[in-house]
Design a protein around this motif. Structure first.
Motif, PDB file in Angstrom:
ATOM      1  N   VAL A 159       1.934  -1.868  -0.004  1.00 47.97           N
ATOM      2  CA  VAL A 159       0.884  -0.853   0.082  1.00 47.97           C
ATOM      3  C   VAL A 159      -0.457  -1.484  -0.261  1.00 47.97           C
ATOM      4  O   VAL A 159      -0.605  -2.099  -1.325  1.00 47.97           O
ATOM      5  N   CYS A 160      -1.419  -1.345   0.644  1.00 51.52           N
ATOM      6  CA  CYS A 160      -2.771  -1.845   0.425  1.00 51.52           C
ATOM      7  C   CYS A 160      -3.666  -0.668   0.053  1.00 51.52           C
ATOM      8  O   CYS A 160      -3.703   0.339   0.762  1.00 51.52           O
TER       9      CYS A 160
ATOM     10  N   THR B 222      -2.937   1.941   3.021  1.00 46.47           N
ATOM     11  CA  THR B 222      -2.304   1.475   4.254  1.00 46.47           C
ATOM     12  C   THR B 222      -0.962   0.838   3.928  1.00 46.47           C
ATOM     13  O   THR B 222      -0.821   0.150   2.908  1.00 46.47           O
ATOM     14  N   ALA B 223       0.010   1.067   4.810  1.00 52.13           N
ATOM     15  CA  ALA B 223       1.307   0.386   4.698  1.00 52.13           C
ATOM     16  C   ALA B 223       1.983   0.418   6.056  1.00 52.13           C
ATOM     17  O   ALA B 223       1.662   1.255   6.911  1.00 52.13           O
TER      18      ALA B 223
ATOM     19  N   ALA C 299       0.630  -6.284  -8.556  1.00 52.76           N
ATOM     20  CA  ALA C 299      -0.427  -6.029  -7.582  1.00 52.76           C
ATOM     21  C   ALA C 299      -1.439  -7.154  -7.630  1.00 52.76           C
ATOM     22  O   ALA C 299      -1.798  -7.632  -8.701  1.00 52.76           O
ATOM     23  N   GLU C 300      -1.883  -7.580  -6.483  1.00 55.64           N
ATOM     24  CA  GLU C 300      -2.935  -8.581  -6.393  1.00 55.64           C
ATOM     25  C   GLU C 300      -4.228  -7.883  -6.031  1.00 55.64           C
ATOM     26  O   GLU C 300      -4.250  -6.985  -5.190  1.00 55.64           O
TER      27      GLU C 300
ATOM     28  N   ARG D 236      -6.476  -3.787  -3.535  1.00 54.66           N
ATOM     29  CA  ARG D 236      -5.264  -4.134  -4.272  1.00 54.66           C
ATOM     30  C   ARG D 236      -4.068  -3.980  -3.349  1.00 54.66           C
ATOM     31  O   ARG D 236      -3.972  -2.998  -2.597  1.00 54.66           O
ATOM     32  N   THR D 237      -3.160  -4.934  -3.408  1.00 51.53           N
ATOM     33  CA  THR D 237      -1.955  -4.885  -2.590  1.00 51.53           C
ATOM     34  C   THR D 237      -0.740  -4.874  -3.508  1.00 51.53           C
ATOM     35  O   THR D 237      -0.591  -5.764  -4.356  1.00 51.53           O
ATOM     36  N   PHE D 238       0.099  -3.871  -3.340  1.00 51.60           N
ATOM     37  CA  PHE D 238       1.302  -3.708  -4.148  1.00 51.60           C
ATOM     38  C   PHE D 238       2.515  -4.072  -3.303  1.00 51.60           C
ATOM     39  O   PHE D 238       2.673  -3.574  -2.176  1.00 51.60           O
TER      40      PHE D 238
END
Length: 434
Positions: A65-66, A73-74, A4-5, A15-17
């Motif tokens: 996924v955000c 959100t995705a 995740a970033e 975070r974005t996975f």
């Protein structure tokens, strides 16, 4: 879990996975991940949409996924590969709620340590609730928004929620971010509060050197003198783990035993106590033992079943069977249950109960969502917490812990047929293949 970033903007951390691979097995294994899915299943009005969403998630239809405060959100693709932007909203905690929650967490170092270990102890959630902060979502808290313009949870938002349950399993900070605080921000605030606490409660440096009366007029002593009194000695280091139980002594030979003393039975009890002591020591040395709830003690009947399940010599087994007040087949069924799940499995064997309205609705929702689209579900007849497949000798029982236990009728009696499952379809499938 995928990498995740974390980025920061004016709206706070985000975070974005990366997209996860197709799911195998249950979506949530932790208790807080299961609580997330329960909130989804209690909120959605159409179980068919949940079933389709679960199928989408299993097939890898959910993109990256955000996660950010108040929203996940995705992009979720339908069966025809049409992409839909899907969002699920969760109410952020207010500033006052965060203030109370951070005070609770800062007050217990164990809570901070657990979070850093990517664990969310039940005590943390209970302490938060005690100050009016609900960390986990409940019914109606997961609000869907989807480009397909469905007004309730659709397969796309349901698939997103099932995917997020997998992320929550690995990192409870994902939930805290949805509630409004990122991991870095939260830990920084906790450090500030810890320093402030230490400043409010300093050691005795320069404080109260002159003795004076307390409010009741009792003379005091100088603080320097009071703090000079040595405290209790440090606790000894915990004992090392024991690889195997100790070898019990042989009680035969030498002198004749006391009249009426069954030496073989006494040797068995000594050996059993050694095994139990080794198990208890291993549990005491396991991480998280200090915060784990104290298990209930076994009843005489439960302990009889437990000892019989260890495979004692025939004479000891016969004595246990004779003293328990049950017939041999009944004891054998109890032992089989114990081998599949201990005291919880024994309770499922012996207790027939009617789930309350909430548990019953959850059970029906699980059964409705258990079979994928196009699969033929068996016809089930419900009695209390027991669902029997009509026309077969198979049954699943719903335990008080929400798990499903497979049973098969043998010689006119329902007998445990395997370990429990979170998924009723898995329990029935095991029976069909057994």
């Amino acid at each position: 879990m995928s990498r995740a970033e974390t980025t920061y903007d004016e709206g706070g951390p985000e975070r974005t996975f990366a997209a996860l691979p197709p799911a195998r097995g249950p979506f949530a294994r932790t208790w807080w991940g299961q609580a997330w899915l329960k909130a989804l299943e209690d909120t959605a009005l159409d179980g068919e949409q949940l079933k389709r969403g679960r199928k989408h998630s299993r097939e890898g239809a959910v993109g990256a996924v955000c996660v950010r405060p108040g929203r996940i959100t995705a992009v979720v693709r339908g069966p025809d590969r049409t992409p839909y932007r899907s969002d699920v909203l969760l109410q952020e905690l207010s500033g006052a709620e965060w203030d109370r929650l951070l005070e609770v967490v800062a007050d217990r170092s164990g809570h901070i340590a657990a979070l850093l270990d990517r664990d969310m102890p039940p005590q943390l959630v209970e302490d938060a609730a005690a100050v009016g902060v609900e960390l986990l979502p409940g019914i109606g808290d997961l609000e869907p928004e989807c480009a397909c313009e469905a007004w309730d949870h659709c397969p796309h938002t349901a698939a997103l929620c099932y995917q997020v349950a997998r992320l929550l399993d690995e990192d409870p900070f994902v939930l805290l971010l949805m509630r409004g605080r990122g991991e870095r921000e939260l830990l920084d605030e906790l450090q500030v509060r810890s320093v402030a606490r230490a400043a409010r409660h300093p050691a005795s440096e320069g404080a109260g050197d002159a003795a004076g009366p307390d409010p009741q007029g009792v003379p005091g002593i100088p603080a320097r003198e009071a703090f000079a009194v040595p405290g209790p000695p440090p606790l000894p280091a915990p004992p090392p783990a024991v690889a195997a139980p100790g070898r019990p002594p042989a009680l035969v030979g030498g002198t004749d035993p006391a009249p009426g003393l069954d030496v073989a039975a006494l040797e068995f009890l000594v050996a059993d106590a050694a095994v139990r002591a080794q198990q208890l020591l291993a549990e005491a040395l396991a991480p998280g033992h200090a915060t784990a709830p104290v298990p209930a003690g076994l009843t005489v009947w439960q302990d009889t079943v437990r000892m019989t399940a260890t495979g004692p010599p025939a004479a000891i087994a016969a004595r246990l069977a004779a003293g328990c007040g049950r017939d041999r087949p009944g004891l054998a069924r109890a032992v089989r249950a114990w081998e599949h799940g201990g005291a919880a499995a024994l309770a499922v064997l012996e207790e027939e109960w009617t789930p309350d309205a909430e548990s019953l609705a959850r059970a029906h929702a699980q059964l409705a969502a258990a079979w994928e689209e196009g699969e033929r579900a068996p016809r089930l007849r419900a009695t209390g917490n027991r669902w029997t497949a009509v026309g077969t000798d198979t049954q699943v029982r719903y335990g008080r812990d929400g798990r499903w236990w497979p049973y098969r009728k043998e010689r006119g009696h329902w007998c445990p047929a395997g370990p429990p499952s979170q998924d009723p379809a898995a329990a029935l499938t095991m029976l069909a293949s057994g």
